[in-house]
Write a protein that holds these residues in place. Structure first.
Motif, mmCIF file in Angstrom:
data_model
loop_
_atom_site.group_PDB
_atom_site.id
_atom_site.type_symbol
_atom_site.label_atom_id
_atom_site.label_comp_id
_atom_site.label_asym_id
_atom_site.label_seq_id
_atom_site.Cartn_x
_atom_site.Cartn_y
_atom_site.Cartn_z
ATOM 1 N N MET A 1 0.387 -1.135 0.622
ATOM 2 C CA MET A 1 -0.217 -0.155 -0.137
ATOM 3 C C MET A 1 1.071 1.148 0.183
ATOM 4 O O MET A 1 0.521 1.873 -0.355
ATOM 5 C CB MET A 1 -1.189 0.138 1.114
ATOM 6 N N LEU A 2 2.123 1.425 0.784
ATOM 7 C CA LEU A 2 2.736 2.485 0.548
ATOM 8 C C LEU A 2 3.639 2.741 0.155
ATOM 9 O O LEU A 2 3.339 3.740 -1.016
ATOM 10 C CB LEU A 2 3.778 2.292 2.178
ATOM 11 N N VAL A 3 3.607 1.487 -1.008
ATOM 12 C CA VAL A 3 4.330 1.660 -2.514
ATOM 13 C C VAL A 3 3.268 2.041 -3.784
ATOM 14 O O VAL A 3 4.338 2.640 -4.354
ATOM 15 C CB VAL A 3 5.504 0.979 -2.433
ATOM 16 N N SER A 4 2.519 1.537 -3.525
ATOM 17 C CA SER A 4 1.516 2.084 -4.252
ATOM 18 C C SER A 4 1.109 3.642 -4.103
ATOM 19 O O SER A 4 0.199 3.950 -5.393
ATOM 20 C CB SER A 4 -0.072 1.389 -3.903
ATOM 21 N N LYS A 5 0.526 3.864 -2.959
ATOM 22 C CA LYS A 5 0.989 5.189 -2.841
ATOM 23 C C LYS A 5 1.947 6.665 -3.705
ATOM 24 O O LYS A 5 1.651 7.800 -4.170
ATOM 25 C CB LYS A 5 0.688 6.616 -1.181
ATOM 26 N N MET A 6 3.514 6.286 -3.646
ATOM 27 C CA MET A 6 4.525 6.828 -4.258
ATOM 28 C C MET A 6 4.371 6.591 -6.090
ATOM 29 O O MET A 6 4.211 7.517 -6.809
ATOM 30 C CB MET A 6 5.541 5.861 -3.655
ATOM 31 N N VAL A 7 3.736 5.298 -6.871
ATOM 32 C CA VAL A 7 3.330 5.181 -7.646
ATOM 33 C C VAL A 7 2.488 6.323 -8.176
ATOM 34 O O VAL A 7 2.727 6.560 -9.135
ATOM 35 C CB VAL A 7 3.176 3.786 -8.216
ATOM 36 N N GLN A 8 1.476 5.962 -7.351
ATOM 37 C CA GLN A 8 0.531 7.100 -7.438
ATOM 38 C C GLN A 8 0.651 8.043 -8.015
ATOM 39 O O GLN A 8 0.532 9.454 -8.840
ATOM 40 C CB GLN A 8 -1.025 7.260 -6.611
ATOM 41 N N LEU A 9 1.665 8.998 -6.785
ATOM 42 C CA LEU A 9 2.361 9.928 -7.098
ATOM 43 C C LEU A 9 3.163 10.552 -8.354
ATOM 44 O O LEU A 9 3.229 11.141 -8.874
ATOM 45 C CB LEU A 9 2.979 10.918 -5.672
#
Length: 339
Positions: A163-171
């Protein structure tokens, strides 16, 4: 020791046509597989040459390089706001490769973010290496600055890490979408996160894709991530990505636009005022004589139609001014002619 090799004799080479199970020379191997070593090599052409080619000619996309450079600046700011650390983002390279070849080169463990570009009705992939994954997770969970995060090998990524990496990818995708706005507005959204390249297959192994690789440094820790866009995905804007960078507006020169507008305002045009129209047969036209009167449907007080090149502009009243025939507009030209 030399005495041991006195009786050593090389075996005779095998005769053509005979098969020796112990040794084959190159001619025998070529003959076995049906190749003629003396025959001239015929160049490959057509579909066979395209399929069997291992070399990918890199097609330079100047506008894609500009988009990625703009994304670097905005993504660095986004990461600083997300992690509260000093972040340095740089663009390493933009190249072209086959989709399957690139996915096979990704060092595991890694994460693959499959995203969709709704306007182009196609997909792309963001690959994040393990170094950047652990660095982002460590920074978001309160790790000390300057210390390298501890890597636990041989285990799958947890739900929290995903979830944390997904947030960075979406950024990163939001900043990439913002950088694309100068060319064409797009919306990129993460559809799913995968840990295996097999589950992130969005194109055939032989399909060509453009790959932009970025490096993120976070005070001694960090890693790389790559944005992979198959050529089928960027096909709707491929012509725009091929154009050269010409000023701040990406291919539009403001000076020439201003000059063109000023010259258009000084262009001379012919305006026609239609006094009236009447449908007549060819026989009546042929019998017209000098002094004959044609009755029109308009009265002197009616507004007449004003045209330019056959295009109606509006209506105007006819009159006289300074011994010249003049018209006074009854409607606004900018609003068009009321039908």
């Amino acid at each position: 020791m030399s005495d041991d090799f006195d009786d050593f004799v090389l075996p005779d080479p095998p005769k053509m046509g005979a098969i020796n199970d112990d040794m084959f020379d190159q001619d025998s191997i070529d003959a076995l597989f049906g190749f003629d070593s003396d025959a001239p090599v015929q160049p490959k052409s057509g579909l066979k040459a395209m399929i069997e080619s291992n070399v990918i000619s890199h097609e330079r996309l100047p506008m894609l390089e500009v988009v990625c450079e703009r994304m670097v600046r905005s993504f660095a700011t986004s990461m600083r706001n997300l992690t509260s650390d000093a972040i340095d983002v740089s663009l390493e390279e933009i190249t072209s490769t086959r989709f399957g070849e690139f996915m096979n080169r990704v060092a595991l463990p890694a994460m693959f973010g499959v995203f969709q570009v709704k306007e182009w009705e196609n997909y792309g992939v963001v690959t994040v290496d393990s170094g950047l994954i652990y660095a982002v997770v460590d920074a978001l969970l309160g790790g000390r600055k300057g210390s390298r995060p501890m890597r636990v090998e041989g285990r799958a990524f947890t739900t929290i890490e995903t979830m944390l990496v997904s947030k960075m990818v979406q950024l990163a995708l939001d900043d990439l979408s913002q950088a694309f706005e100068a060319i064409e507005p797009v919306n990129m959204e993460v559809e799913r996160m995968e840990s295996s390249p097999r589950f992130a297959a969005i194109a055939g192994p032989s399909n060509i894709a453009a790959v932009a690789t970025f490096r993120v440094d976070m005070e001694g820790r960090g890693g790389k991530f790559s944005v992979l866009l198959p050529y089928a995905t960027i096909e709707p804007v491929r012509d725009k990505l091929l154009q050269r960078f010409m000023g701040e507006k990406l291919g539009r020169d403001r000076m020439w636009a201003t000059h063109m507008a000023s010259e258009l305002y000084n262009t001379e045009v012919t305006v026609d005022v239609v006094l009236g129209e009447k449908l007549m047969s060819l026989r009546d036209v042929m019998t017209l004589k000098v002094g004959q009167t044609i009755a029109l449907s308009h009265s002197p007080n009616d507004a007449l139609q004003v045209q330019c090149g056959g295009v109606p502009l509006g209506r105007a009243h006819i009159g006289q001014r300074s011994s010249n025939i003049a018209i006074r507009m009854a409607t606004d030209i900018s609003k068009g002619y009321p039908k």
